[in-house]
Scaffold this motif. Structure first.
Motif, PDB file in Angstrom:
ATOM      1  N   ALA A 178       0.840  -1.201   0.000  1.00 11.57           N
ATOM      2  CA  ALA A 178       0.000   0.000   0.000  1.00 11.57           C
ATOM      3  C   ALA A 178       0.868   1.242   0.000  1.00 11.57           C
ATOM      4  O   ALA A 178       2.092   1.177   0.046  1.00 11.57           O
ATOM      5  N   ASP A 210      -5.782   7.260  -7.857  1.00  7.39           N
ATOM      6  CA  ASP A 210      -7.103   6.986  -8.429  1.00  7.39           C
ATOM      7  C   ASP A 210      -7.177   7.434  -9.881  1.00  7.39           C
ATOM      8  O   ASP A 210      -6.914   8.597 -10.208  1.00  7.39           O
ATOM      9  N   TRP A 213      -3.241   4.909 -12.841  1.00  8.18           N
ATOM     10  CA  TRP A 213      -2.333   3.814 -12.516  1.00  8.18           C
ATOM     11  C   TRP A 213      -0.989   3.959 -13.235  1.00  8.18           C
ATOM     12  O   TRP A 213       0.044   3.477 -12.762  1.00  8.18           O
ATOM     13  N   GLU A 304     -14.223  -4.979  -1.330  1.00 15.26           N
ATOM     14  CA  GLU A 304     -13.237  -3.934  -1.066  1.00 15.26           C
ATOM     15  C   GLU A 304     -12.104  -3.973  -2.088  1.00 15.26           C
ATOM     16  O   GLU A 304     -11.664  -2.934  -2.596  1.00 15.26           O
ATOM     17  N   LEU A 305     -11.639  -5.166  -2.403  1.00 11.05           N
ATOM     18  CA  LEU A 305     -10.555  -5.305  -3.379  1.00 11.05           C
ATOM     19  C   LEU A 305     -11.015  -4.924  -4.778  1.00 11.05           C
ATOM     20  O   LEU A 305     -10.275  -4.274  -5.526  1.00 11.05           O
ATOM     21  N   GLU A 307     -13.437  -2.823  -5.530  1.00 11.36           N
ATOM     22  CA  GLU A 307     -13.607  -1.371  -5.548  1.00 11.36           C
ATOM     23  C   GLU A 307     -12.260  -0.668  -5.683  1.00 11.36           C
ATOM     24  O   GLU A 307     -12.127   0.304  -6.429  1.00 11.36           O
ATOM     25  N   SER A 308     -11.242  -1.180  -4.982  1.00  8.54           N
ATOM     26  CA  SER A 308      -9.907  -0.577  -5.059  1.00  8.54           C
ATOM     27  C   SER A 308      -9.335  -0.687  -6.466  1.00  8.54           C
ATOM     28  O   SER A 308      -8.761   0.272  -7.000  1.00  8.54           O
ATOM     29  N   SER A 309      -9.510  -1.860  -7.098  1.00  7.89           N
ATOM     30  CA  SER A 309      -8.990  -2.063  -8.453  1.00  7.89           C
ATOM     31  C   SER A 309      -9.687  -1.144  -9.458  1.00  7.89           C
ATOM     32  O   SER A 309      -9.033  -0.532 -10.315  1.00  7.89           O
ATOM     33  N   ARG A 311     -11.164   1.649  -8.826  1.00  4.95           N
ATOM     34  CA  ARG A 311     -10.861   3.053  -8.540  1.00  4.95           C
ATOM     35  C   ARG A 311      -9.527   3.466  -9.166  1.00  4.95           C
ATOM     36  O   ARG A 311      -9.394   4.563  -9.694  1.00  4.95           O
ATOM     37  N   MET A 312      -8.536   2.591  -9.155  1.00  8.35           N
ATOM     38  CA  MET A 312      -7.232   2.984  -9.682  1.00  8.35           C
ATOM     39  C   MET A 312      -7.240   3.031 -11.211  1.00  8.35           C
ATOM     40  O   MET A 312      -6.430   3.732 -11.818  1.00  8.35           O
TER      41      MET A 312
END
Length: 406
Positions: A178, A210, A213, A304-305, A307-309, A311-312
């Motif tokens: 992170a 965000d 990448w 959660e994972l 959403e994180s992927s 978002r980036m």
């Protein structure tokens, strides 16, 4: 003789159980209690984790599964002992459960032992409890390699404890994790690499902003250029550079070396990597990629994972297919790709091993020199445990690979 009805006769005390019977009962109860650690461990490893803490406990359980064989073995012996006076369903049941738990506890280590034999890697049970890889015997030299929007991007330089006079091959490592993690996340690996006659640069980067990448890739490519410029100053050979990375760092290592479409974030000349080592990294983000592991899909962490992927990248793969293709190294493989070692964790919460297998097949089709180390019953970030069997095998394979290609 008459017995008066108003006289209360004393109760006859029950006979005391024979000492051997008491011991058998105690052994049986103990045998039942000793099944609990194994059952709990099995649930941790096989079931979808309910939290990050649960996943961490599962990682530790797999890494130290040999210790779970001890209560199972003791429970089995106690159940067999309790059944000597006559077996019952309970004694047979506890004996069976403990026997199964004993076998289960030995499966990860036995599987890795078989992998070690195939790799020609020596294993040491004495090293099994060597502790975590989060500390080492010395401090690195820390340099600032770039500044972006007032933020310093750092890299640590690890040199051999006893450097020689000849220029040494260079290893550039890109950590995963992170945004708030240090560049030398597991320094014991850095000093091990350095003491194998290499100069190691551990680099930080902007962690997948965000919708941007590419900035992470640009930072890693900038770091590679700075390493080329400064390698000789630290005893390194700028013509022999390997790039390694764990998890997200492995993805960045591949993206930064397999293709040059992302320019560096600083004014520098990016060198061509001689070799790449990608640890438990996804290589395909397109709609054709294998599904994420079942445990992740059924875990609260899965949303959660995902959403994180998204978002980036900026959104889901259905809306941004070209972006996901651009960050899929499997599509960048050519005959000119650097020699590549792929390290796969066989029981990974984050990456299905099939992703890495397809990537390795693509390397073979393109004629790229490569090796694939798949570690059965091994979790993501296993290298946190320095003495673990998976880490011991990985050190042997990486050392062989770098010696051959650097």
């Amino acid at each position: 003789m008459r017995i008066r009805k108003d006289v209360v006769m004393p109760d006859t005390p029950p006979p005391h159980p024979h000492p051997r019977l008491r011991l058998r009962r105690a052994a049986l109860i103990s045998s039942g209690l000793l099944t609990l650690p194994g059952v709990a461990a099995l649930a941790l490893v096989l079931a979808p984790p309910l939290s990050w803490e649960g996943w961490q406990y599962a990682l530790l359980t797999l890494e130290f599964s040999l210790f779970l064989a001890l209560p199972a073995l003791l429970g089995l012996l106690l159940a067999l002992s309790a059944g000597r006076g006559g077996r019952t369903r309970v004694t047979t049941g506890f004996a069976t459960v403990n026997a199964l738990l004993l076998i289960t506890a030995l499966v990860p280590s036995a599987s890795l032992w078989n992998t070690a034999r195939a790799e020609g890697a020596p294993l040491s049970l004495g090293e099994y409890t060597a502790g975590p890889a989060t500390s080492t015997d010395r401090e690195p030299t820390t340099l600032t390699y770039h500044r972006v929007d007032g933020e310093e991007l750092l890299m640590d330089v690890w040199e051999p404890a006893s450097p020689g006079t000849e220029p040494l091959p260079v290893v550039v490592n890109v950590h995963g994790g992170a945004d708030d993690l240090p560049q030398s996340l597991l320094p014991r690996w850095d000093t091990w690499l350095a003491d194998g006659d290499r100069v190691v640069f551990d680099v930080d980067y902007r962690f997948f902003p965000d919708g941007a990448w590419e900035e992470s890739v640009a930072d890693v490519r900038c770091a590679l250029g700075r390493v080329r410029e400064q390698a000789a100053e630290h005893g390194g050979d700028p013509e022999r550079i390997a790039v390694t990375g764990q998890s997200a760092g492995g993805l960045l290592a591949l993206l930064a070396t397999y293709d040059d479409r992302v320019p560096p974030s600083c004014d520098t000349e990016v060198p061509e990597a001689t070799a790449v080592v990608a640890w438990y990294s996804a290589t395909n983000g397109t709609a054709d990629a294998p599904e994420v592991p079942w445990r992740q899909r059924r875990s609260p962490l899965g949303d959660e994972l995902l959403e994180s992927s998204e978002r980036m990248v900026g959104g889901p793969v259905t809306e941004f297919p070209e972006e996901y293709e651009a960050m899929s190294p499997i599509l960048d493989v050519t005959g000119d790709s650097p020699a590549t070692l792929v390290v796969t964790a066989g029981h990974d919460l984050f990456v299905d091993p099939e992703d890495n297998r397809r990537f390795v097949a693509r390397l073979a089709e393109a004629g790229v020199p490569h090796r694939h180390l798949e570690l059965p019953w091994t979790e993501h970030m296993f290298d946190l445990n320095w003495g673990g069997l998976a880490s011991q095998i990985t050190r042997h394979t990486i050392d062989d690979f770098l010696t051959e290609h650097l």
